[in-house]
Design a protein around this motif. Structure first.
Motif, mmCIF file in Angstrom:
data_model
loop_
_atom_site.group_PDB
_atom_site.id
_atom_site.type_symbol
_atom_site.label_atom_id
_atom_site.label_comp_id
_atom_site.label_asym_id
_atom_site.label_seq_id
_atom_site.Cartn_x
_atom_site.Cartn_y
_atom_site.Cartn_z
ATOM 1 N N ASP A 120 -3.748 0.261 7.554
ATOM 2 C CA ASP A 120 -3.118 -0.629 6.576
ATOM 3 C C ASP A 120 -1.634 -0.679 6.894
ATOM 4 O O ASP A 120 -0.941 0.321 6.732
ATOM 5 C CB ASP A 120 -3.364 -0.080 5.181
ATOM 6 C CG ASP A 120 -2.715 -0.917 4.098
ATOM 7 O OD1 ASP A 120 -2.904 -0.570 2.918
ATOM 8 O OD2 ASP A 120 -2.025 -1.903 4.427
ATOM 9 N N GLN A 153 0.859 -1.801 5.483
ATOM 10 C CA GLN A 153 1.766 -1.469 4.393
ATOM 11 C C GLN A 153 1.825 0.044 4.192
ATOM 12 O O GLN A 153 2.878 0.622 4.016
ATOM 13 C CB GLN A 153 1.297 -2.153 3.094
ATOM 14 C CG GLN A 153 2.365 -2.097 1.977
ATOM 15 C CD GLN A 153 3.673 -2.671 2.453
ATOM 16 O OE1 GLN A 153 3.750 -3.767 3.007
ATOM 17 N NE2 GLN A 153 4.758 -1.928 2.243
ATOM 18 N N GLU A 154 0.637 0.632 4.227
ATOM 19 C CA GLU A 154 0.581 2.077 4.023
ATOM 20 C C GLU A 154 1.372 2.790 5.121
ATOM 21 O O GLU A 154 2.126 3.726 4.845
ATOM 22 C CB GLU A 154 -0.875 2.558 4.031
ATOM 23 C CG GLU A 154 -0.990 4.029 3.591
ATOM 24 C CD GLU A 154 -2.383 4.590 3.763
ATOM 25 O OE1 GLU A 154 -3.337 3.831 4.042
ATOM 26 O OE2 GLU A 154 -2.547 5.843 3.624
ATOM 27 N N ASP A 209 5.026 2.300 4.576
ATOM 28 C CA ASP A 209 5.507 3.148 3.468
ATOM 29 C C ASP A 209 5.633 4.609 3.900
ATOM 30 O O ASP A 209 6.630 5.276 3.598
ATOM 31 C CB ASP A 209 4.531 3.076 2.274
ATOM 32 C CG ASP A 209 4.586 1.715 1.597
ATOM 33 O OD1 ASP A 209 3.644 1.377 0.853
ATOM 34 O OD2 ASP A 209 5.582 0.993 1.825
ATOM 35 N N LEU A 210 4.640 5.072 4.581
ATOM 36 C CA LEU A 210 4.643 6.463 5.039
ATOM 37 C C LEU A 210 5.855 6.747 5.916
ATOM 38 O O LEU A 210 6.568 7.725 5.725
ATOM 39 C CB LEU A 210 3.369 6.765 5.851
ATOM 40 C CG LEU A 210 2.171 7.318 5.062
ATOM 41 C CD1 LEU A 210 0.921 7.341 5.919
ATOM 42 C CD2 LEU A 210 2.477 8.733 4.572
ATOM 43 N N SER A 222 -0.610 11.925 6.309
ATOM 44 C CA SER A 222 -1.827 11.097 6.296
ATOM 45 C C SER A 222 -3.068 11.941 6.565
ATOM 46 O O SER A 222 -4.151 11.414 6.808
ATOM 47 C CB SER A 222 -1.724 9.982 7.327
ATOM 48 O OG SER A 222 -1.801 10.552 8.633
#
Lengths: 541, 464, 183
Positions: free
Chosen positions: A476, A478-479, A482-483, A520
């Protein structure tokens, strides 16, 4: 004079402590070994009393028949299993088996020699010739290849054991004849050794061979294998070294004796080197045990009762059919395609160190080969040899050791086809390596907690679901973004970021990646992070 | 076939003879069993026997007439003893012998010599050895038969001096398991008796393969020998040129010739035969047997059984010397001589030479016998002989004192007593000494080819 | 008598041993003569002495002619025999050995018939060409081997130190430390 002595003694000390002991070419070393190997036949050599594997804990004189005690009127009857074992060893060494051999009596008096003689093969031994090939590739010697020739192999009886004790009146010897009449093979090499490394390599290799053939435990520590050394320098008389209980004493004794003789020769004090001598190792030096004058005349006499061993040709071909593939051949096979193991890993699968209770090398090797085969079937053309190697020899084995689970048990829940499935998951990147490690450990840990009783085969899909171990293939974005931003935000230190971006400290990138992966939980691959970080920070390099 | 006297009489006789002739080293506390089992003609049940005291028995000590085994009691029976017990034989006791079987006079024993009961006991004549007590026990009718051992003549010579039958079967037929070794390539269990049919039955009972004895003649070879048997008529008998000696006992020739005449009248053919190797047999024997003896006696050190010096195990730096000093003189002498011949220098010149000459001797015998030899693969000489007739001894039994004096002068003086018996020992041939006349210590050996024991036994039976 | 002896045919044993070793029957000097026709011939034959054992074996050789082994050699023999030096009459042993040796050393001068083919291994009274052990028999033999209680082969079935004059805690005992006093 004093200076000279000091110089020599310094040199000696130096030489002894240096590793690849310099054998000086002008003092040519001629060294051979005499090895006695106890065969682990079921019963003893000339009677069927038990050849105990638990000799260290047995009650004394418990495994002794009338013959072993040499009671009057008893007679020897040969245990044929000893012939089978001797045949296996002879074939493995490429020795020439004599179709006819006999037993002879070697006479001497001792408390642990009940008959007053030992039955051995002096005049017509079991086999002659043969060799062991050492190589730089496999055996850690300096030369690319070195052949150590074998003079002969003979079958003979072991003696009992003597324990010296002191009472207030006397020094007495306690004699235990459990070991008396256990079969031994005496192997005499040619004096082909020219270097300590060769000696070490040979001993290791020979030990492994007898274990591999299942004819002996090969343990020096228990006395199942005993090594005497014969050495001479520059054609002076041969000196025999005895009482060498382990490999390091063998090595140190050779080094010491070499130096001792070199010193004597170099100062011209060679009178003591003109006659053969027997010396013992004290732990720090060699001392004279016997010389020619006190040498015992053994008066070898052919035993008048025992029939000759008379072997038909088909015994050789028959036993050859029973022989396993030999260790060197196995290692070479494993180091080539398709396995391509490193020497270290190949040795793990081939060398029997007798040390590990969790697995024996044969079982491990067959597990490895079976799993490899299964995996290759599943993976087809794009099969990856490194995968089964790493995962079986390093991960799996490591887990077994950590959790103390025997391979035989673990195999019940992870038989080769199942383990191959597991490898397939990794191969197809269904789960990441990190997830895989956790999964494997978890499966084994559970098994251990059930006392190895719960034999249900693990359902990988279920477990992956349960623990959300799926590798994220479709990241993803976006994920990921963000991470990464989160991770970067942790580092408010401008210097850190600047050094990273300019390339001054490139290794910091790995640090960031590591952070990202941790967050993650290993679901996102490292190279994804690498790409993203580089993108965010505008790293050009 | 139990003895026909009353029990009381028997025990009295036993006691009397024992004190006069020194026959036994140990006696069964129930010397004659009152058993309900009666023997039949075919079996040995109820027969009484004596066992030479170098054959191990669970029920009696086995001393070999030596200090070294003074109180030794074996935990197992020799195979031949086991077979006799299984056949219902009653063992009267263990008989006196030359220590460890070494000697031809029957005088070298810690119990003292056996005295020959054929003569008044004051005369103290030798019984011959080494199975001296065995022969005496049979000569006195104390037992139906005796077991002895024969290495160079040790059953045949005392049998001759006791005027009884003494049979040394082919080497390997009777198991040596439990026979205390003197010289294993020569030792043979032998049977003594007054009656050929008893002797035969005993032989038949003991003539069995024993897997415990590595030199026991295999079942296969025994069957091969059986298969080789053919009717041989007329029987051909040989008289060996080299056994015609310069001196024979008085009266020997007369008895000998009368027997030969009997044979001719029975239709047998008699031939002269020369076997030159026979002359070398004594030196061959006295090279090989002491060497083997020295080896076989190495185990006696007192550590695991037998006599042990109460104080020391080592003296003058020689391990076990204190205990081993208790061997008798003759035994010590043979050990020393034996070790001489085993030492490196002498080994090649003496020991191996003697072995090769032994091969020559065996081959010469093969060349003159008709019957094949299954050990050597000799097919037999179609023109050969079936049996040989050989005197057993060249002397009548002398006094113990004379014997000892001669021996002291030179050991060889007692060695030559074996001149007629040793060749058959070296070749392992079946040989039975039979008395030429009742109660007369003059005997003849009937010798067959290796394995041909039945021909020997048949022959003796037919002329008895 | 002797000049009419018929030499027996030299008989060769059919079939050499499979390993091609030495053998013919060497009748060597052994010969069977012509059958005796009557008792006179036998009497005559027996009345001729052929050899004297005393002479042939030199039993009464004068002591001066003997060559005794040295005193050192005798001491070595006593050591090898496990017999004490103390109380041993070395001279007597030397002389006795000399007599015994002169007796048995007669063999030195006797040639071996067919020397090249004669193997000392054949001197034993066992089959000269033993049956070969083949592969099947080897494995069968191994499977049939078992412990025999009658031979004390079953572990712990009898007290091994039970017959010893001295023992300690089920060990046999040798007094005076083996290494210490051994020369």
């Amino acid at each position: 004079m004093l200076q000279l002595a000091r110089f020599y003694s310094l040199a000696r000390t130096k030489a002894i402590h240096s590793h690849g002991a310099p054998f000086r070419p002008e003092y040519a070393l001629k060294c051979g070994l005499e090895i006695h190997t106890q065969l682990n036949t079921k019963n003893k050599l000339f009677s069927q009393s038990t050849n105990s594997a638990t000799s260290l804990v047995d009650a004394p004189n418990h495994h002794t028949s009338y013959y072993d005690i040499a009671l009057p009127g008893t007679q020897p009857v040969l245990n044929l299993e000893a012939i089978l074992f001797a045949m296996k060893l002879s074939l493995a060494l490429g020795s020439q088996v004599n179709s006819i051999s006999q037993f002879d009596r070697k006479h001497y008096f001792y408390g642990d020699q009940p008959q007053g003689y030992q039955l051995t093969q002096h005049y017509r031994p079991f086999a002659r010739g043969g060799k062991i090939n050492l190589s730089k590739e496999l055996d850690d010697i300096d030369e690319s290849a070195k052949e150590i020739g074998i003079l002969q192999l003979q079958i003979e009886q072991d003696t009992g054991k003597s324990h010296y004790t002191e009472t207030d009146k006397d020094v007495i010897t306690l004699v235990d004849l459990n070991r008396s009449n256990v079969p031994l093979i005496e192997l005499v090499t040619k004096p082909d050794f020219s270097d300590i490394k060769q000696v070490r390599a040979f001993i290791k290799k020979y030990q492994n061979l007898v274990r591999h053939l299942h004819i002996s435990s090969g343990d020096l520590e228990t006395g199942a294998m005993r090594v005497d050394v014969n050495l001479s320098i520059n054609e002076y008389a041969r000196v025999e070294l005895k009482n060498l209980p382990n490999t390091s004493s063998i090595i140190n004794a050779i080094k010491y004796e070499y130096q001792r003789q070199v010193e004597l020769i170099s100062v011209g004090d060679t009178s003591s080197l003109m006659e053969p001598e027997t010396r013992g190792w004290t732990g720090s030096s060699t001392v004279k045990l016997r010389s020619k004058e006190t040498t015992i005349d053994y008066r070898y006499m052919p035993d008048p009762e025992l029939p000759y061993i008379n072997l038909a040709q088909d015994v050789i071909s028959g036993v050859r059919g029973l022989m396993p593939q030999l260790p060197d051949d196995i290692m070479r096979m494993l180091m080539k395609k398709p396995y391509q193991l490193s020497l270290k890993d190949a040795k793990i699968l081939t060398y029997n160190s007798n040390q590990n209770d969790m697995y024996n090398h044969e079982a491990l090797r067959s597990y490895y080969l079976d799993t490899f085969r299964e995996f290759s079937k599943l993976a087809g053309e794009r099969s990856n040899a490194k995968l089964p190697t790493n995962w079986i020899i390093h991960e799996f084995l490591g887990d077994l050791n950590k959790l103390q689970i025997p391979l035989a048990r673990a195999k019940e829940i992870l038989p080769p086809p199942v383990f191959a499935q597991f490898l397939k998951l990794l191969h197809e990147e269904v789960i990441s390596a990190t997830s895989g490690k956790m999964l494997l450990f978890h499966i084994l840990e559970n098994f251990k907690q059930s006392n190895c009783q719960d034999l249900s085969i693990p359902d990988f899909s279920k477990l992956i679901e349960k623990f959300e171990l799926h590798a994220i293939n479709q990241v993803d974005p976006q994920e990921l973004m963000d991470l990464c931003n989160d991770v970067i935000a942790q580092h408010t230190d401008d210097t850190f970021i600047r050094n990273l971006v300019t390339g001054k400290k490139k290794s910091s990138l790995k640090f960031l990646i590591g952070q990202g992966m941790r967050r993650s939980q290993g679901r996102i691959k490292a190279n994804e992070f690498e790409k993203k970080f580089k993108e965010i920070l505008n790293i050009q390099w | 076939m139990p003895l026909k006297r009353s029990l009381k009489e028997s025990i009295e006789r036993l006691s009397s003879f024992q004190s006069k002739y020194n026959i036994f080293t140990s006696i069964n506390p129930s010397p004659y069993s009152i058993t309900n089992k009666k023997g039949t003609k075919e079996t040995l049940t109820g027969c009484v026997a004596s066992i030479k005291d170098n054959i191990v028995t669970k029920d009696f000590p086995t001393t070999c007439a030596s200090h070294i085994l003074e109180n030794f009691k074996s935990p197992f029976d020799a195979t031949v003893v086991k077979l006799l017990k299984q056949a219902g034989v009653h063992i009267l006791g263990k008989t006196n012998l030359d220590e460890f079987g070494m000697g031809s006079g029957g005088v070298h024993s810690i119990r003292g010599p056996v005295i020959n009961p054929l003569y008044p006991h004051e005369d103290k004549k030798i019984m011959g050895g080494s199975s001296s007590g065995a022969a005496a026990s049979v000569a006195c009718d104390l037992v139906d038969f005796a077991l002895g051992t024969d290495t160079g003549g040790s059953v045949r010579l005392p049998a001759c001096y006791g005027s009884v039958l003494g049979f040394k079967p082919s080497y390997g037929r009777l198991s040596r398991f439990g026979v205390i070794a003197y010289s294993q390539s020569l030792d043979t269990v032998g049977i003594l008796s007054k009656k050929i049919n008893v002797l035969r039955k005993v032989f038949h009972t003991l003539d069995k393969y024993d897997m415990k004895d590595p030199t026991s003649l295999s079942v296969e070879l025994r069957e091969l020998i059986e298969g080789n048997k053919k009717v041989r008529r007329p029987l051909k008998v040989g008289i060996v040129k080299e056994f015609s000696h310069e001196s024979m006992p008085i009266g020997f020739h007369r008895l000998y010739l009368s027997l030969l005449e009997k044979l001719i009248n029975l239709g047998l053919e008699i031939y002269p035969v020369s076997i030159p190797s026979v002359k070398n047999c004594l030196p061959i024997y006295y090279t090989l047997s002491p060497a083997e003896a020295a080896s076989n006696l190495s185990r006696y050190d007192g550590i695991r059984y037998g006599y042990r010096d109460s104080e020391l195990d080592i003296k003058d730096g020689i391990l076990f010397a204190p205990t081993r000093s208790k061997f008798g003189t003759e035994v010590k002498n043979r050990i020393i001589l034996g070790n001489y011949n085993l030492c490196s220098d002498a080994f090649k010149n003496n020991f191996i030479k003697a072995e090769k000459l032994r091969v020559n001797l065996i081959d010469e015998f093969d060349g003159i016998f008709r019957f094949p030899n299954v050990l050597t693969n000799s097919k037999g000489n179609p023109d050969g002989l079936d049996i040989l007739i050989v005197p057993t001894s060249s002397k009548l039994p002398g006094s113990i004192r004379d014997f000892e004096e001669e021996e002291a002068k030179s050991p060889a003086n007692s060695y030559i007593n074996d001149v007629f018996t040793v060749p058959m020992s070296l070749a392992g041939l079946p040989s039975l000494s039979m008395p030429l006349k009742e109660k007369t210590p003059i005997g003849l050996q009937v010798v067959g080819q290796y394995g041909d024991d039945s021909t020997v036994l048949d022959f003796v039976e037919s002329i008895s | 008598m002797y000049k009419t002896w018929r030499l027996c045919r030299t008989h060769t044993v059919g079939g050499l041993c499979h390993d091609g070793s030495h053998r013919f029957v060497s009748t060597g000097g052994a010969k069977i003569g012509k059958k005796f026709e009557n008792m006179n011939q036998i009497r005559d034959y027996l009345s001729r002495p052929v050899w004297s054992v005393h002479e042939y074996l030199g039993i009464n050789t004068k002591e001066e002619k003997l060559e005794p082994p040295s005193a050192e050699a005798v001491k070595k023999l006593l050591r090898l025999s496990g017999l004490p030096l103390e109380g041993a009459d070395i001279k007597e042993i030397q002389m006795r050995l000399a007599k015994q040796l002169s007796f048995i050393n007669k063999l030195h001068n006797i040639p071996v018939e067919g020397e090249k083919h004669t193997k000392e291994y054949d001197a034993r009274l066992v089959q000269r060409n033993t049956k070969q052990l083949n592969y099947t028999k080897l494995l069968e033999g191994i499977s049939h081997q078992k412990q025999d209680a009658e031979l004390g082969e079953v572990s712990g079935s009898w007290k091994a130190t039970g017959l010893a004059a001295e023992s300690k805690n089920a060990y046999f005992v040798v007094k005076e430390g083996l290494l210490k006093n051994r020369k």
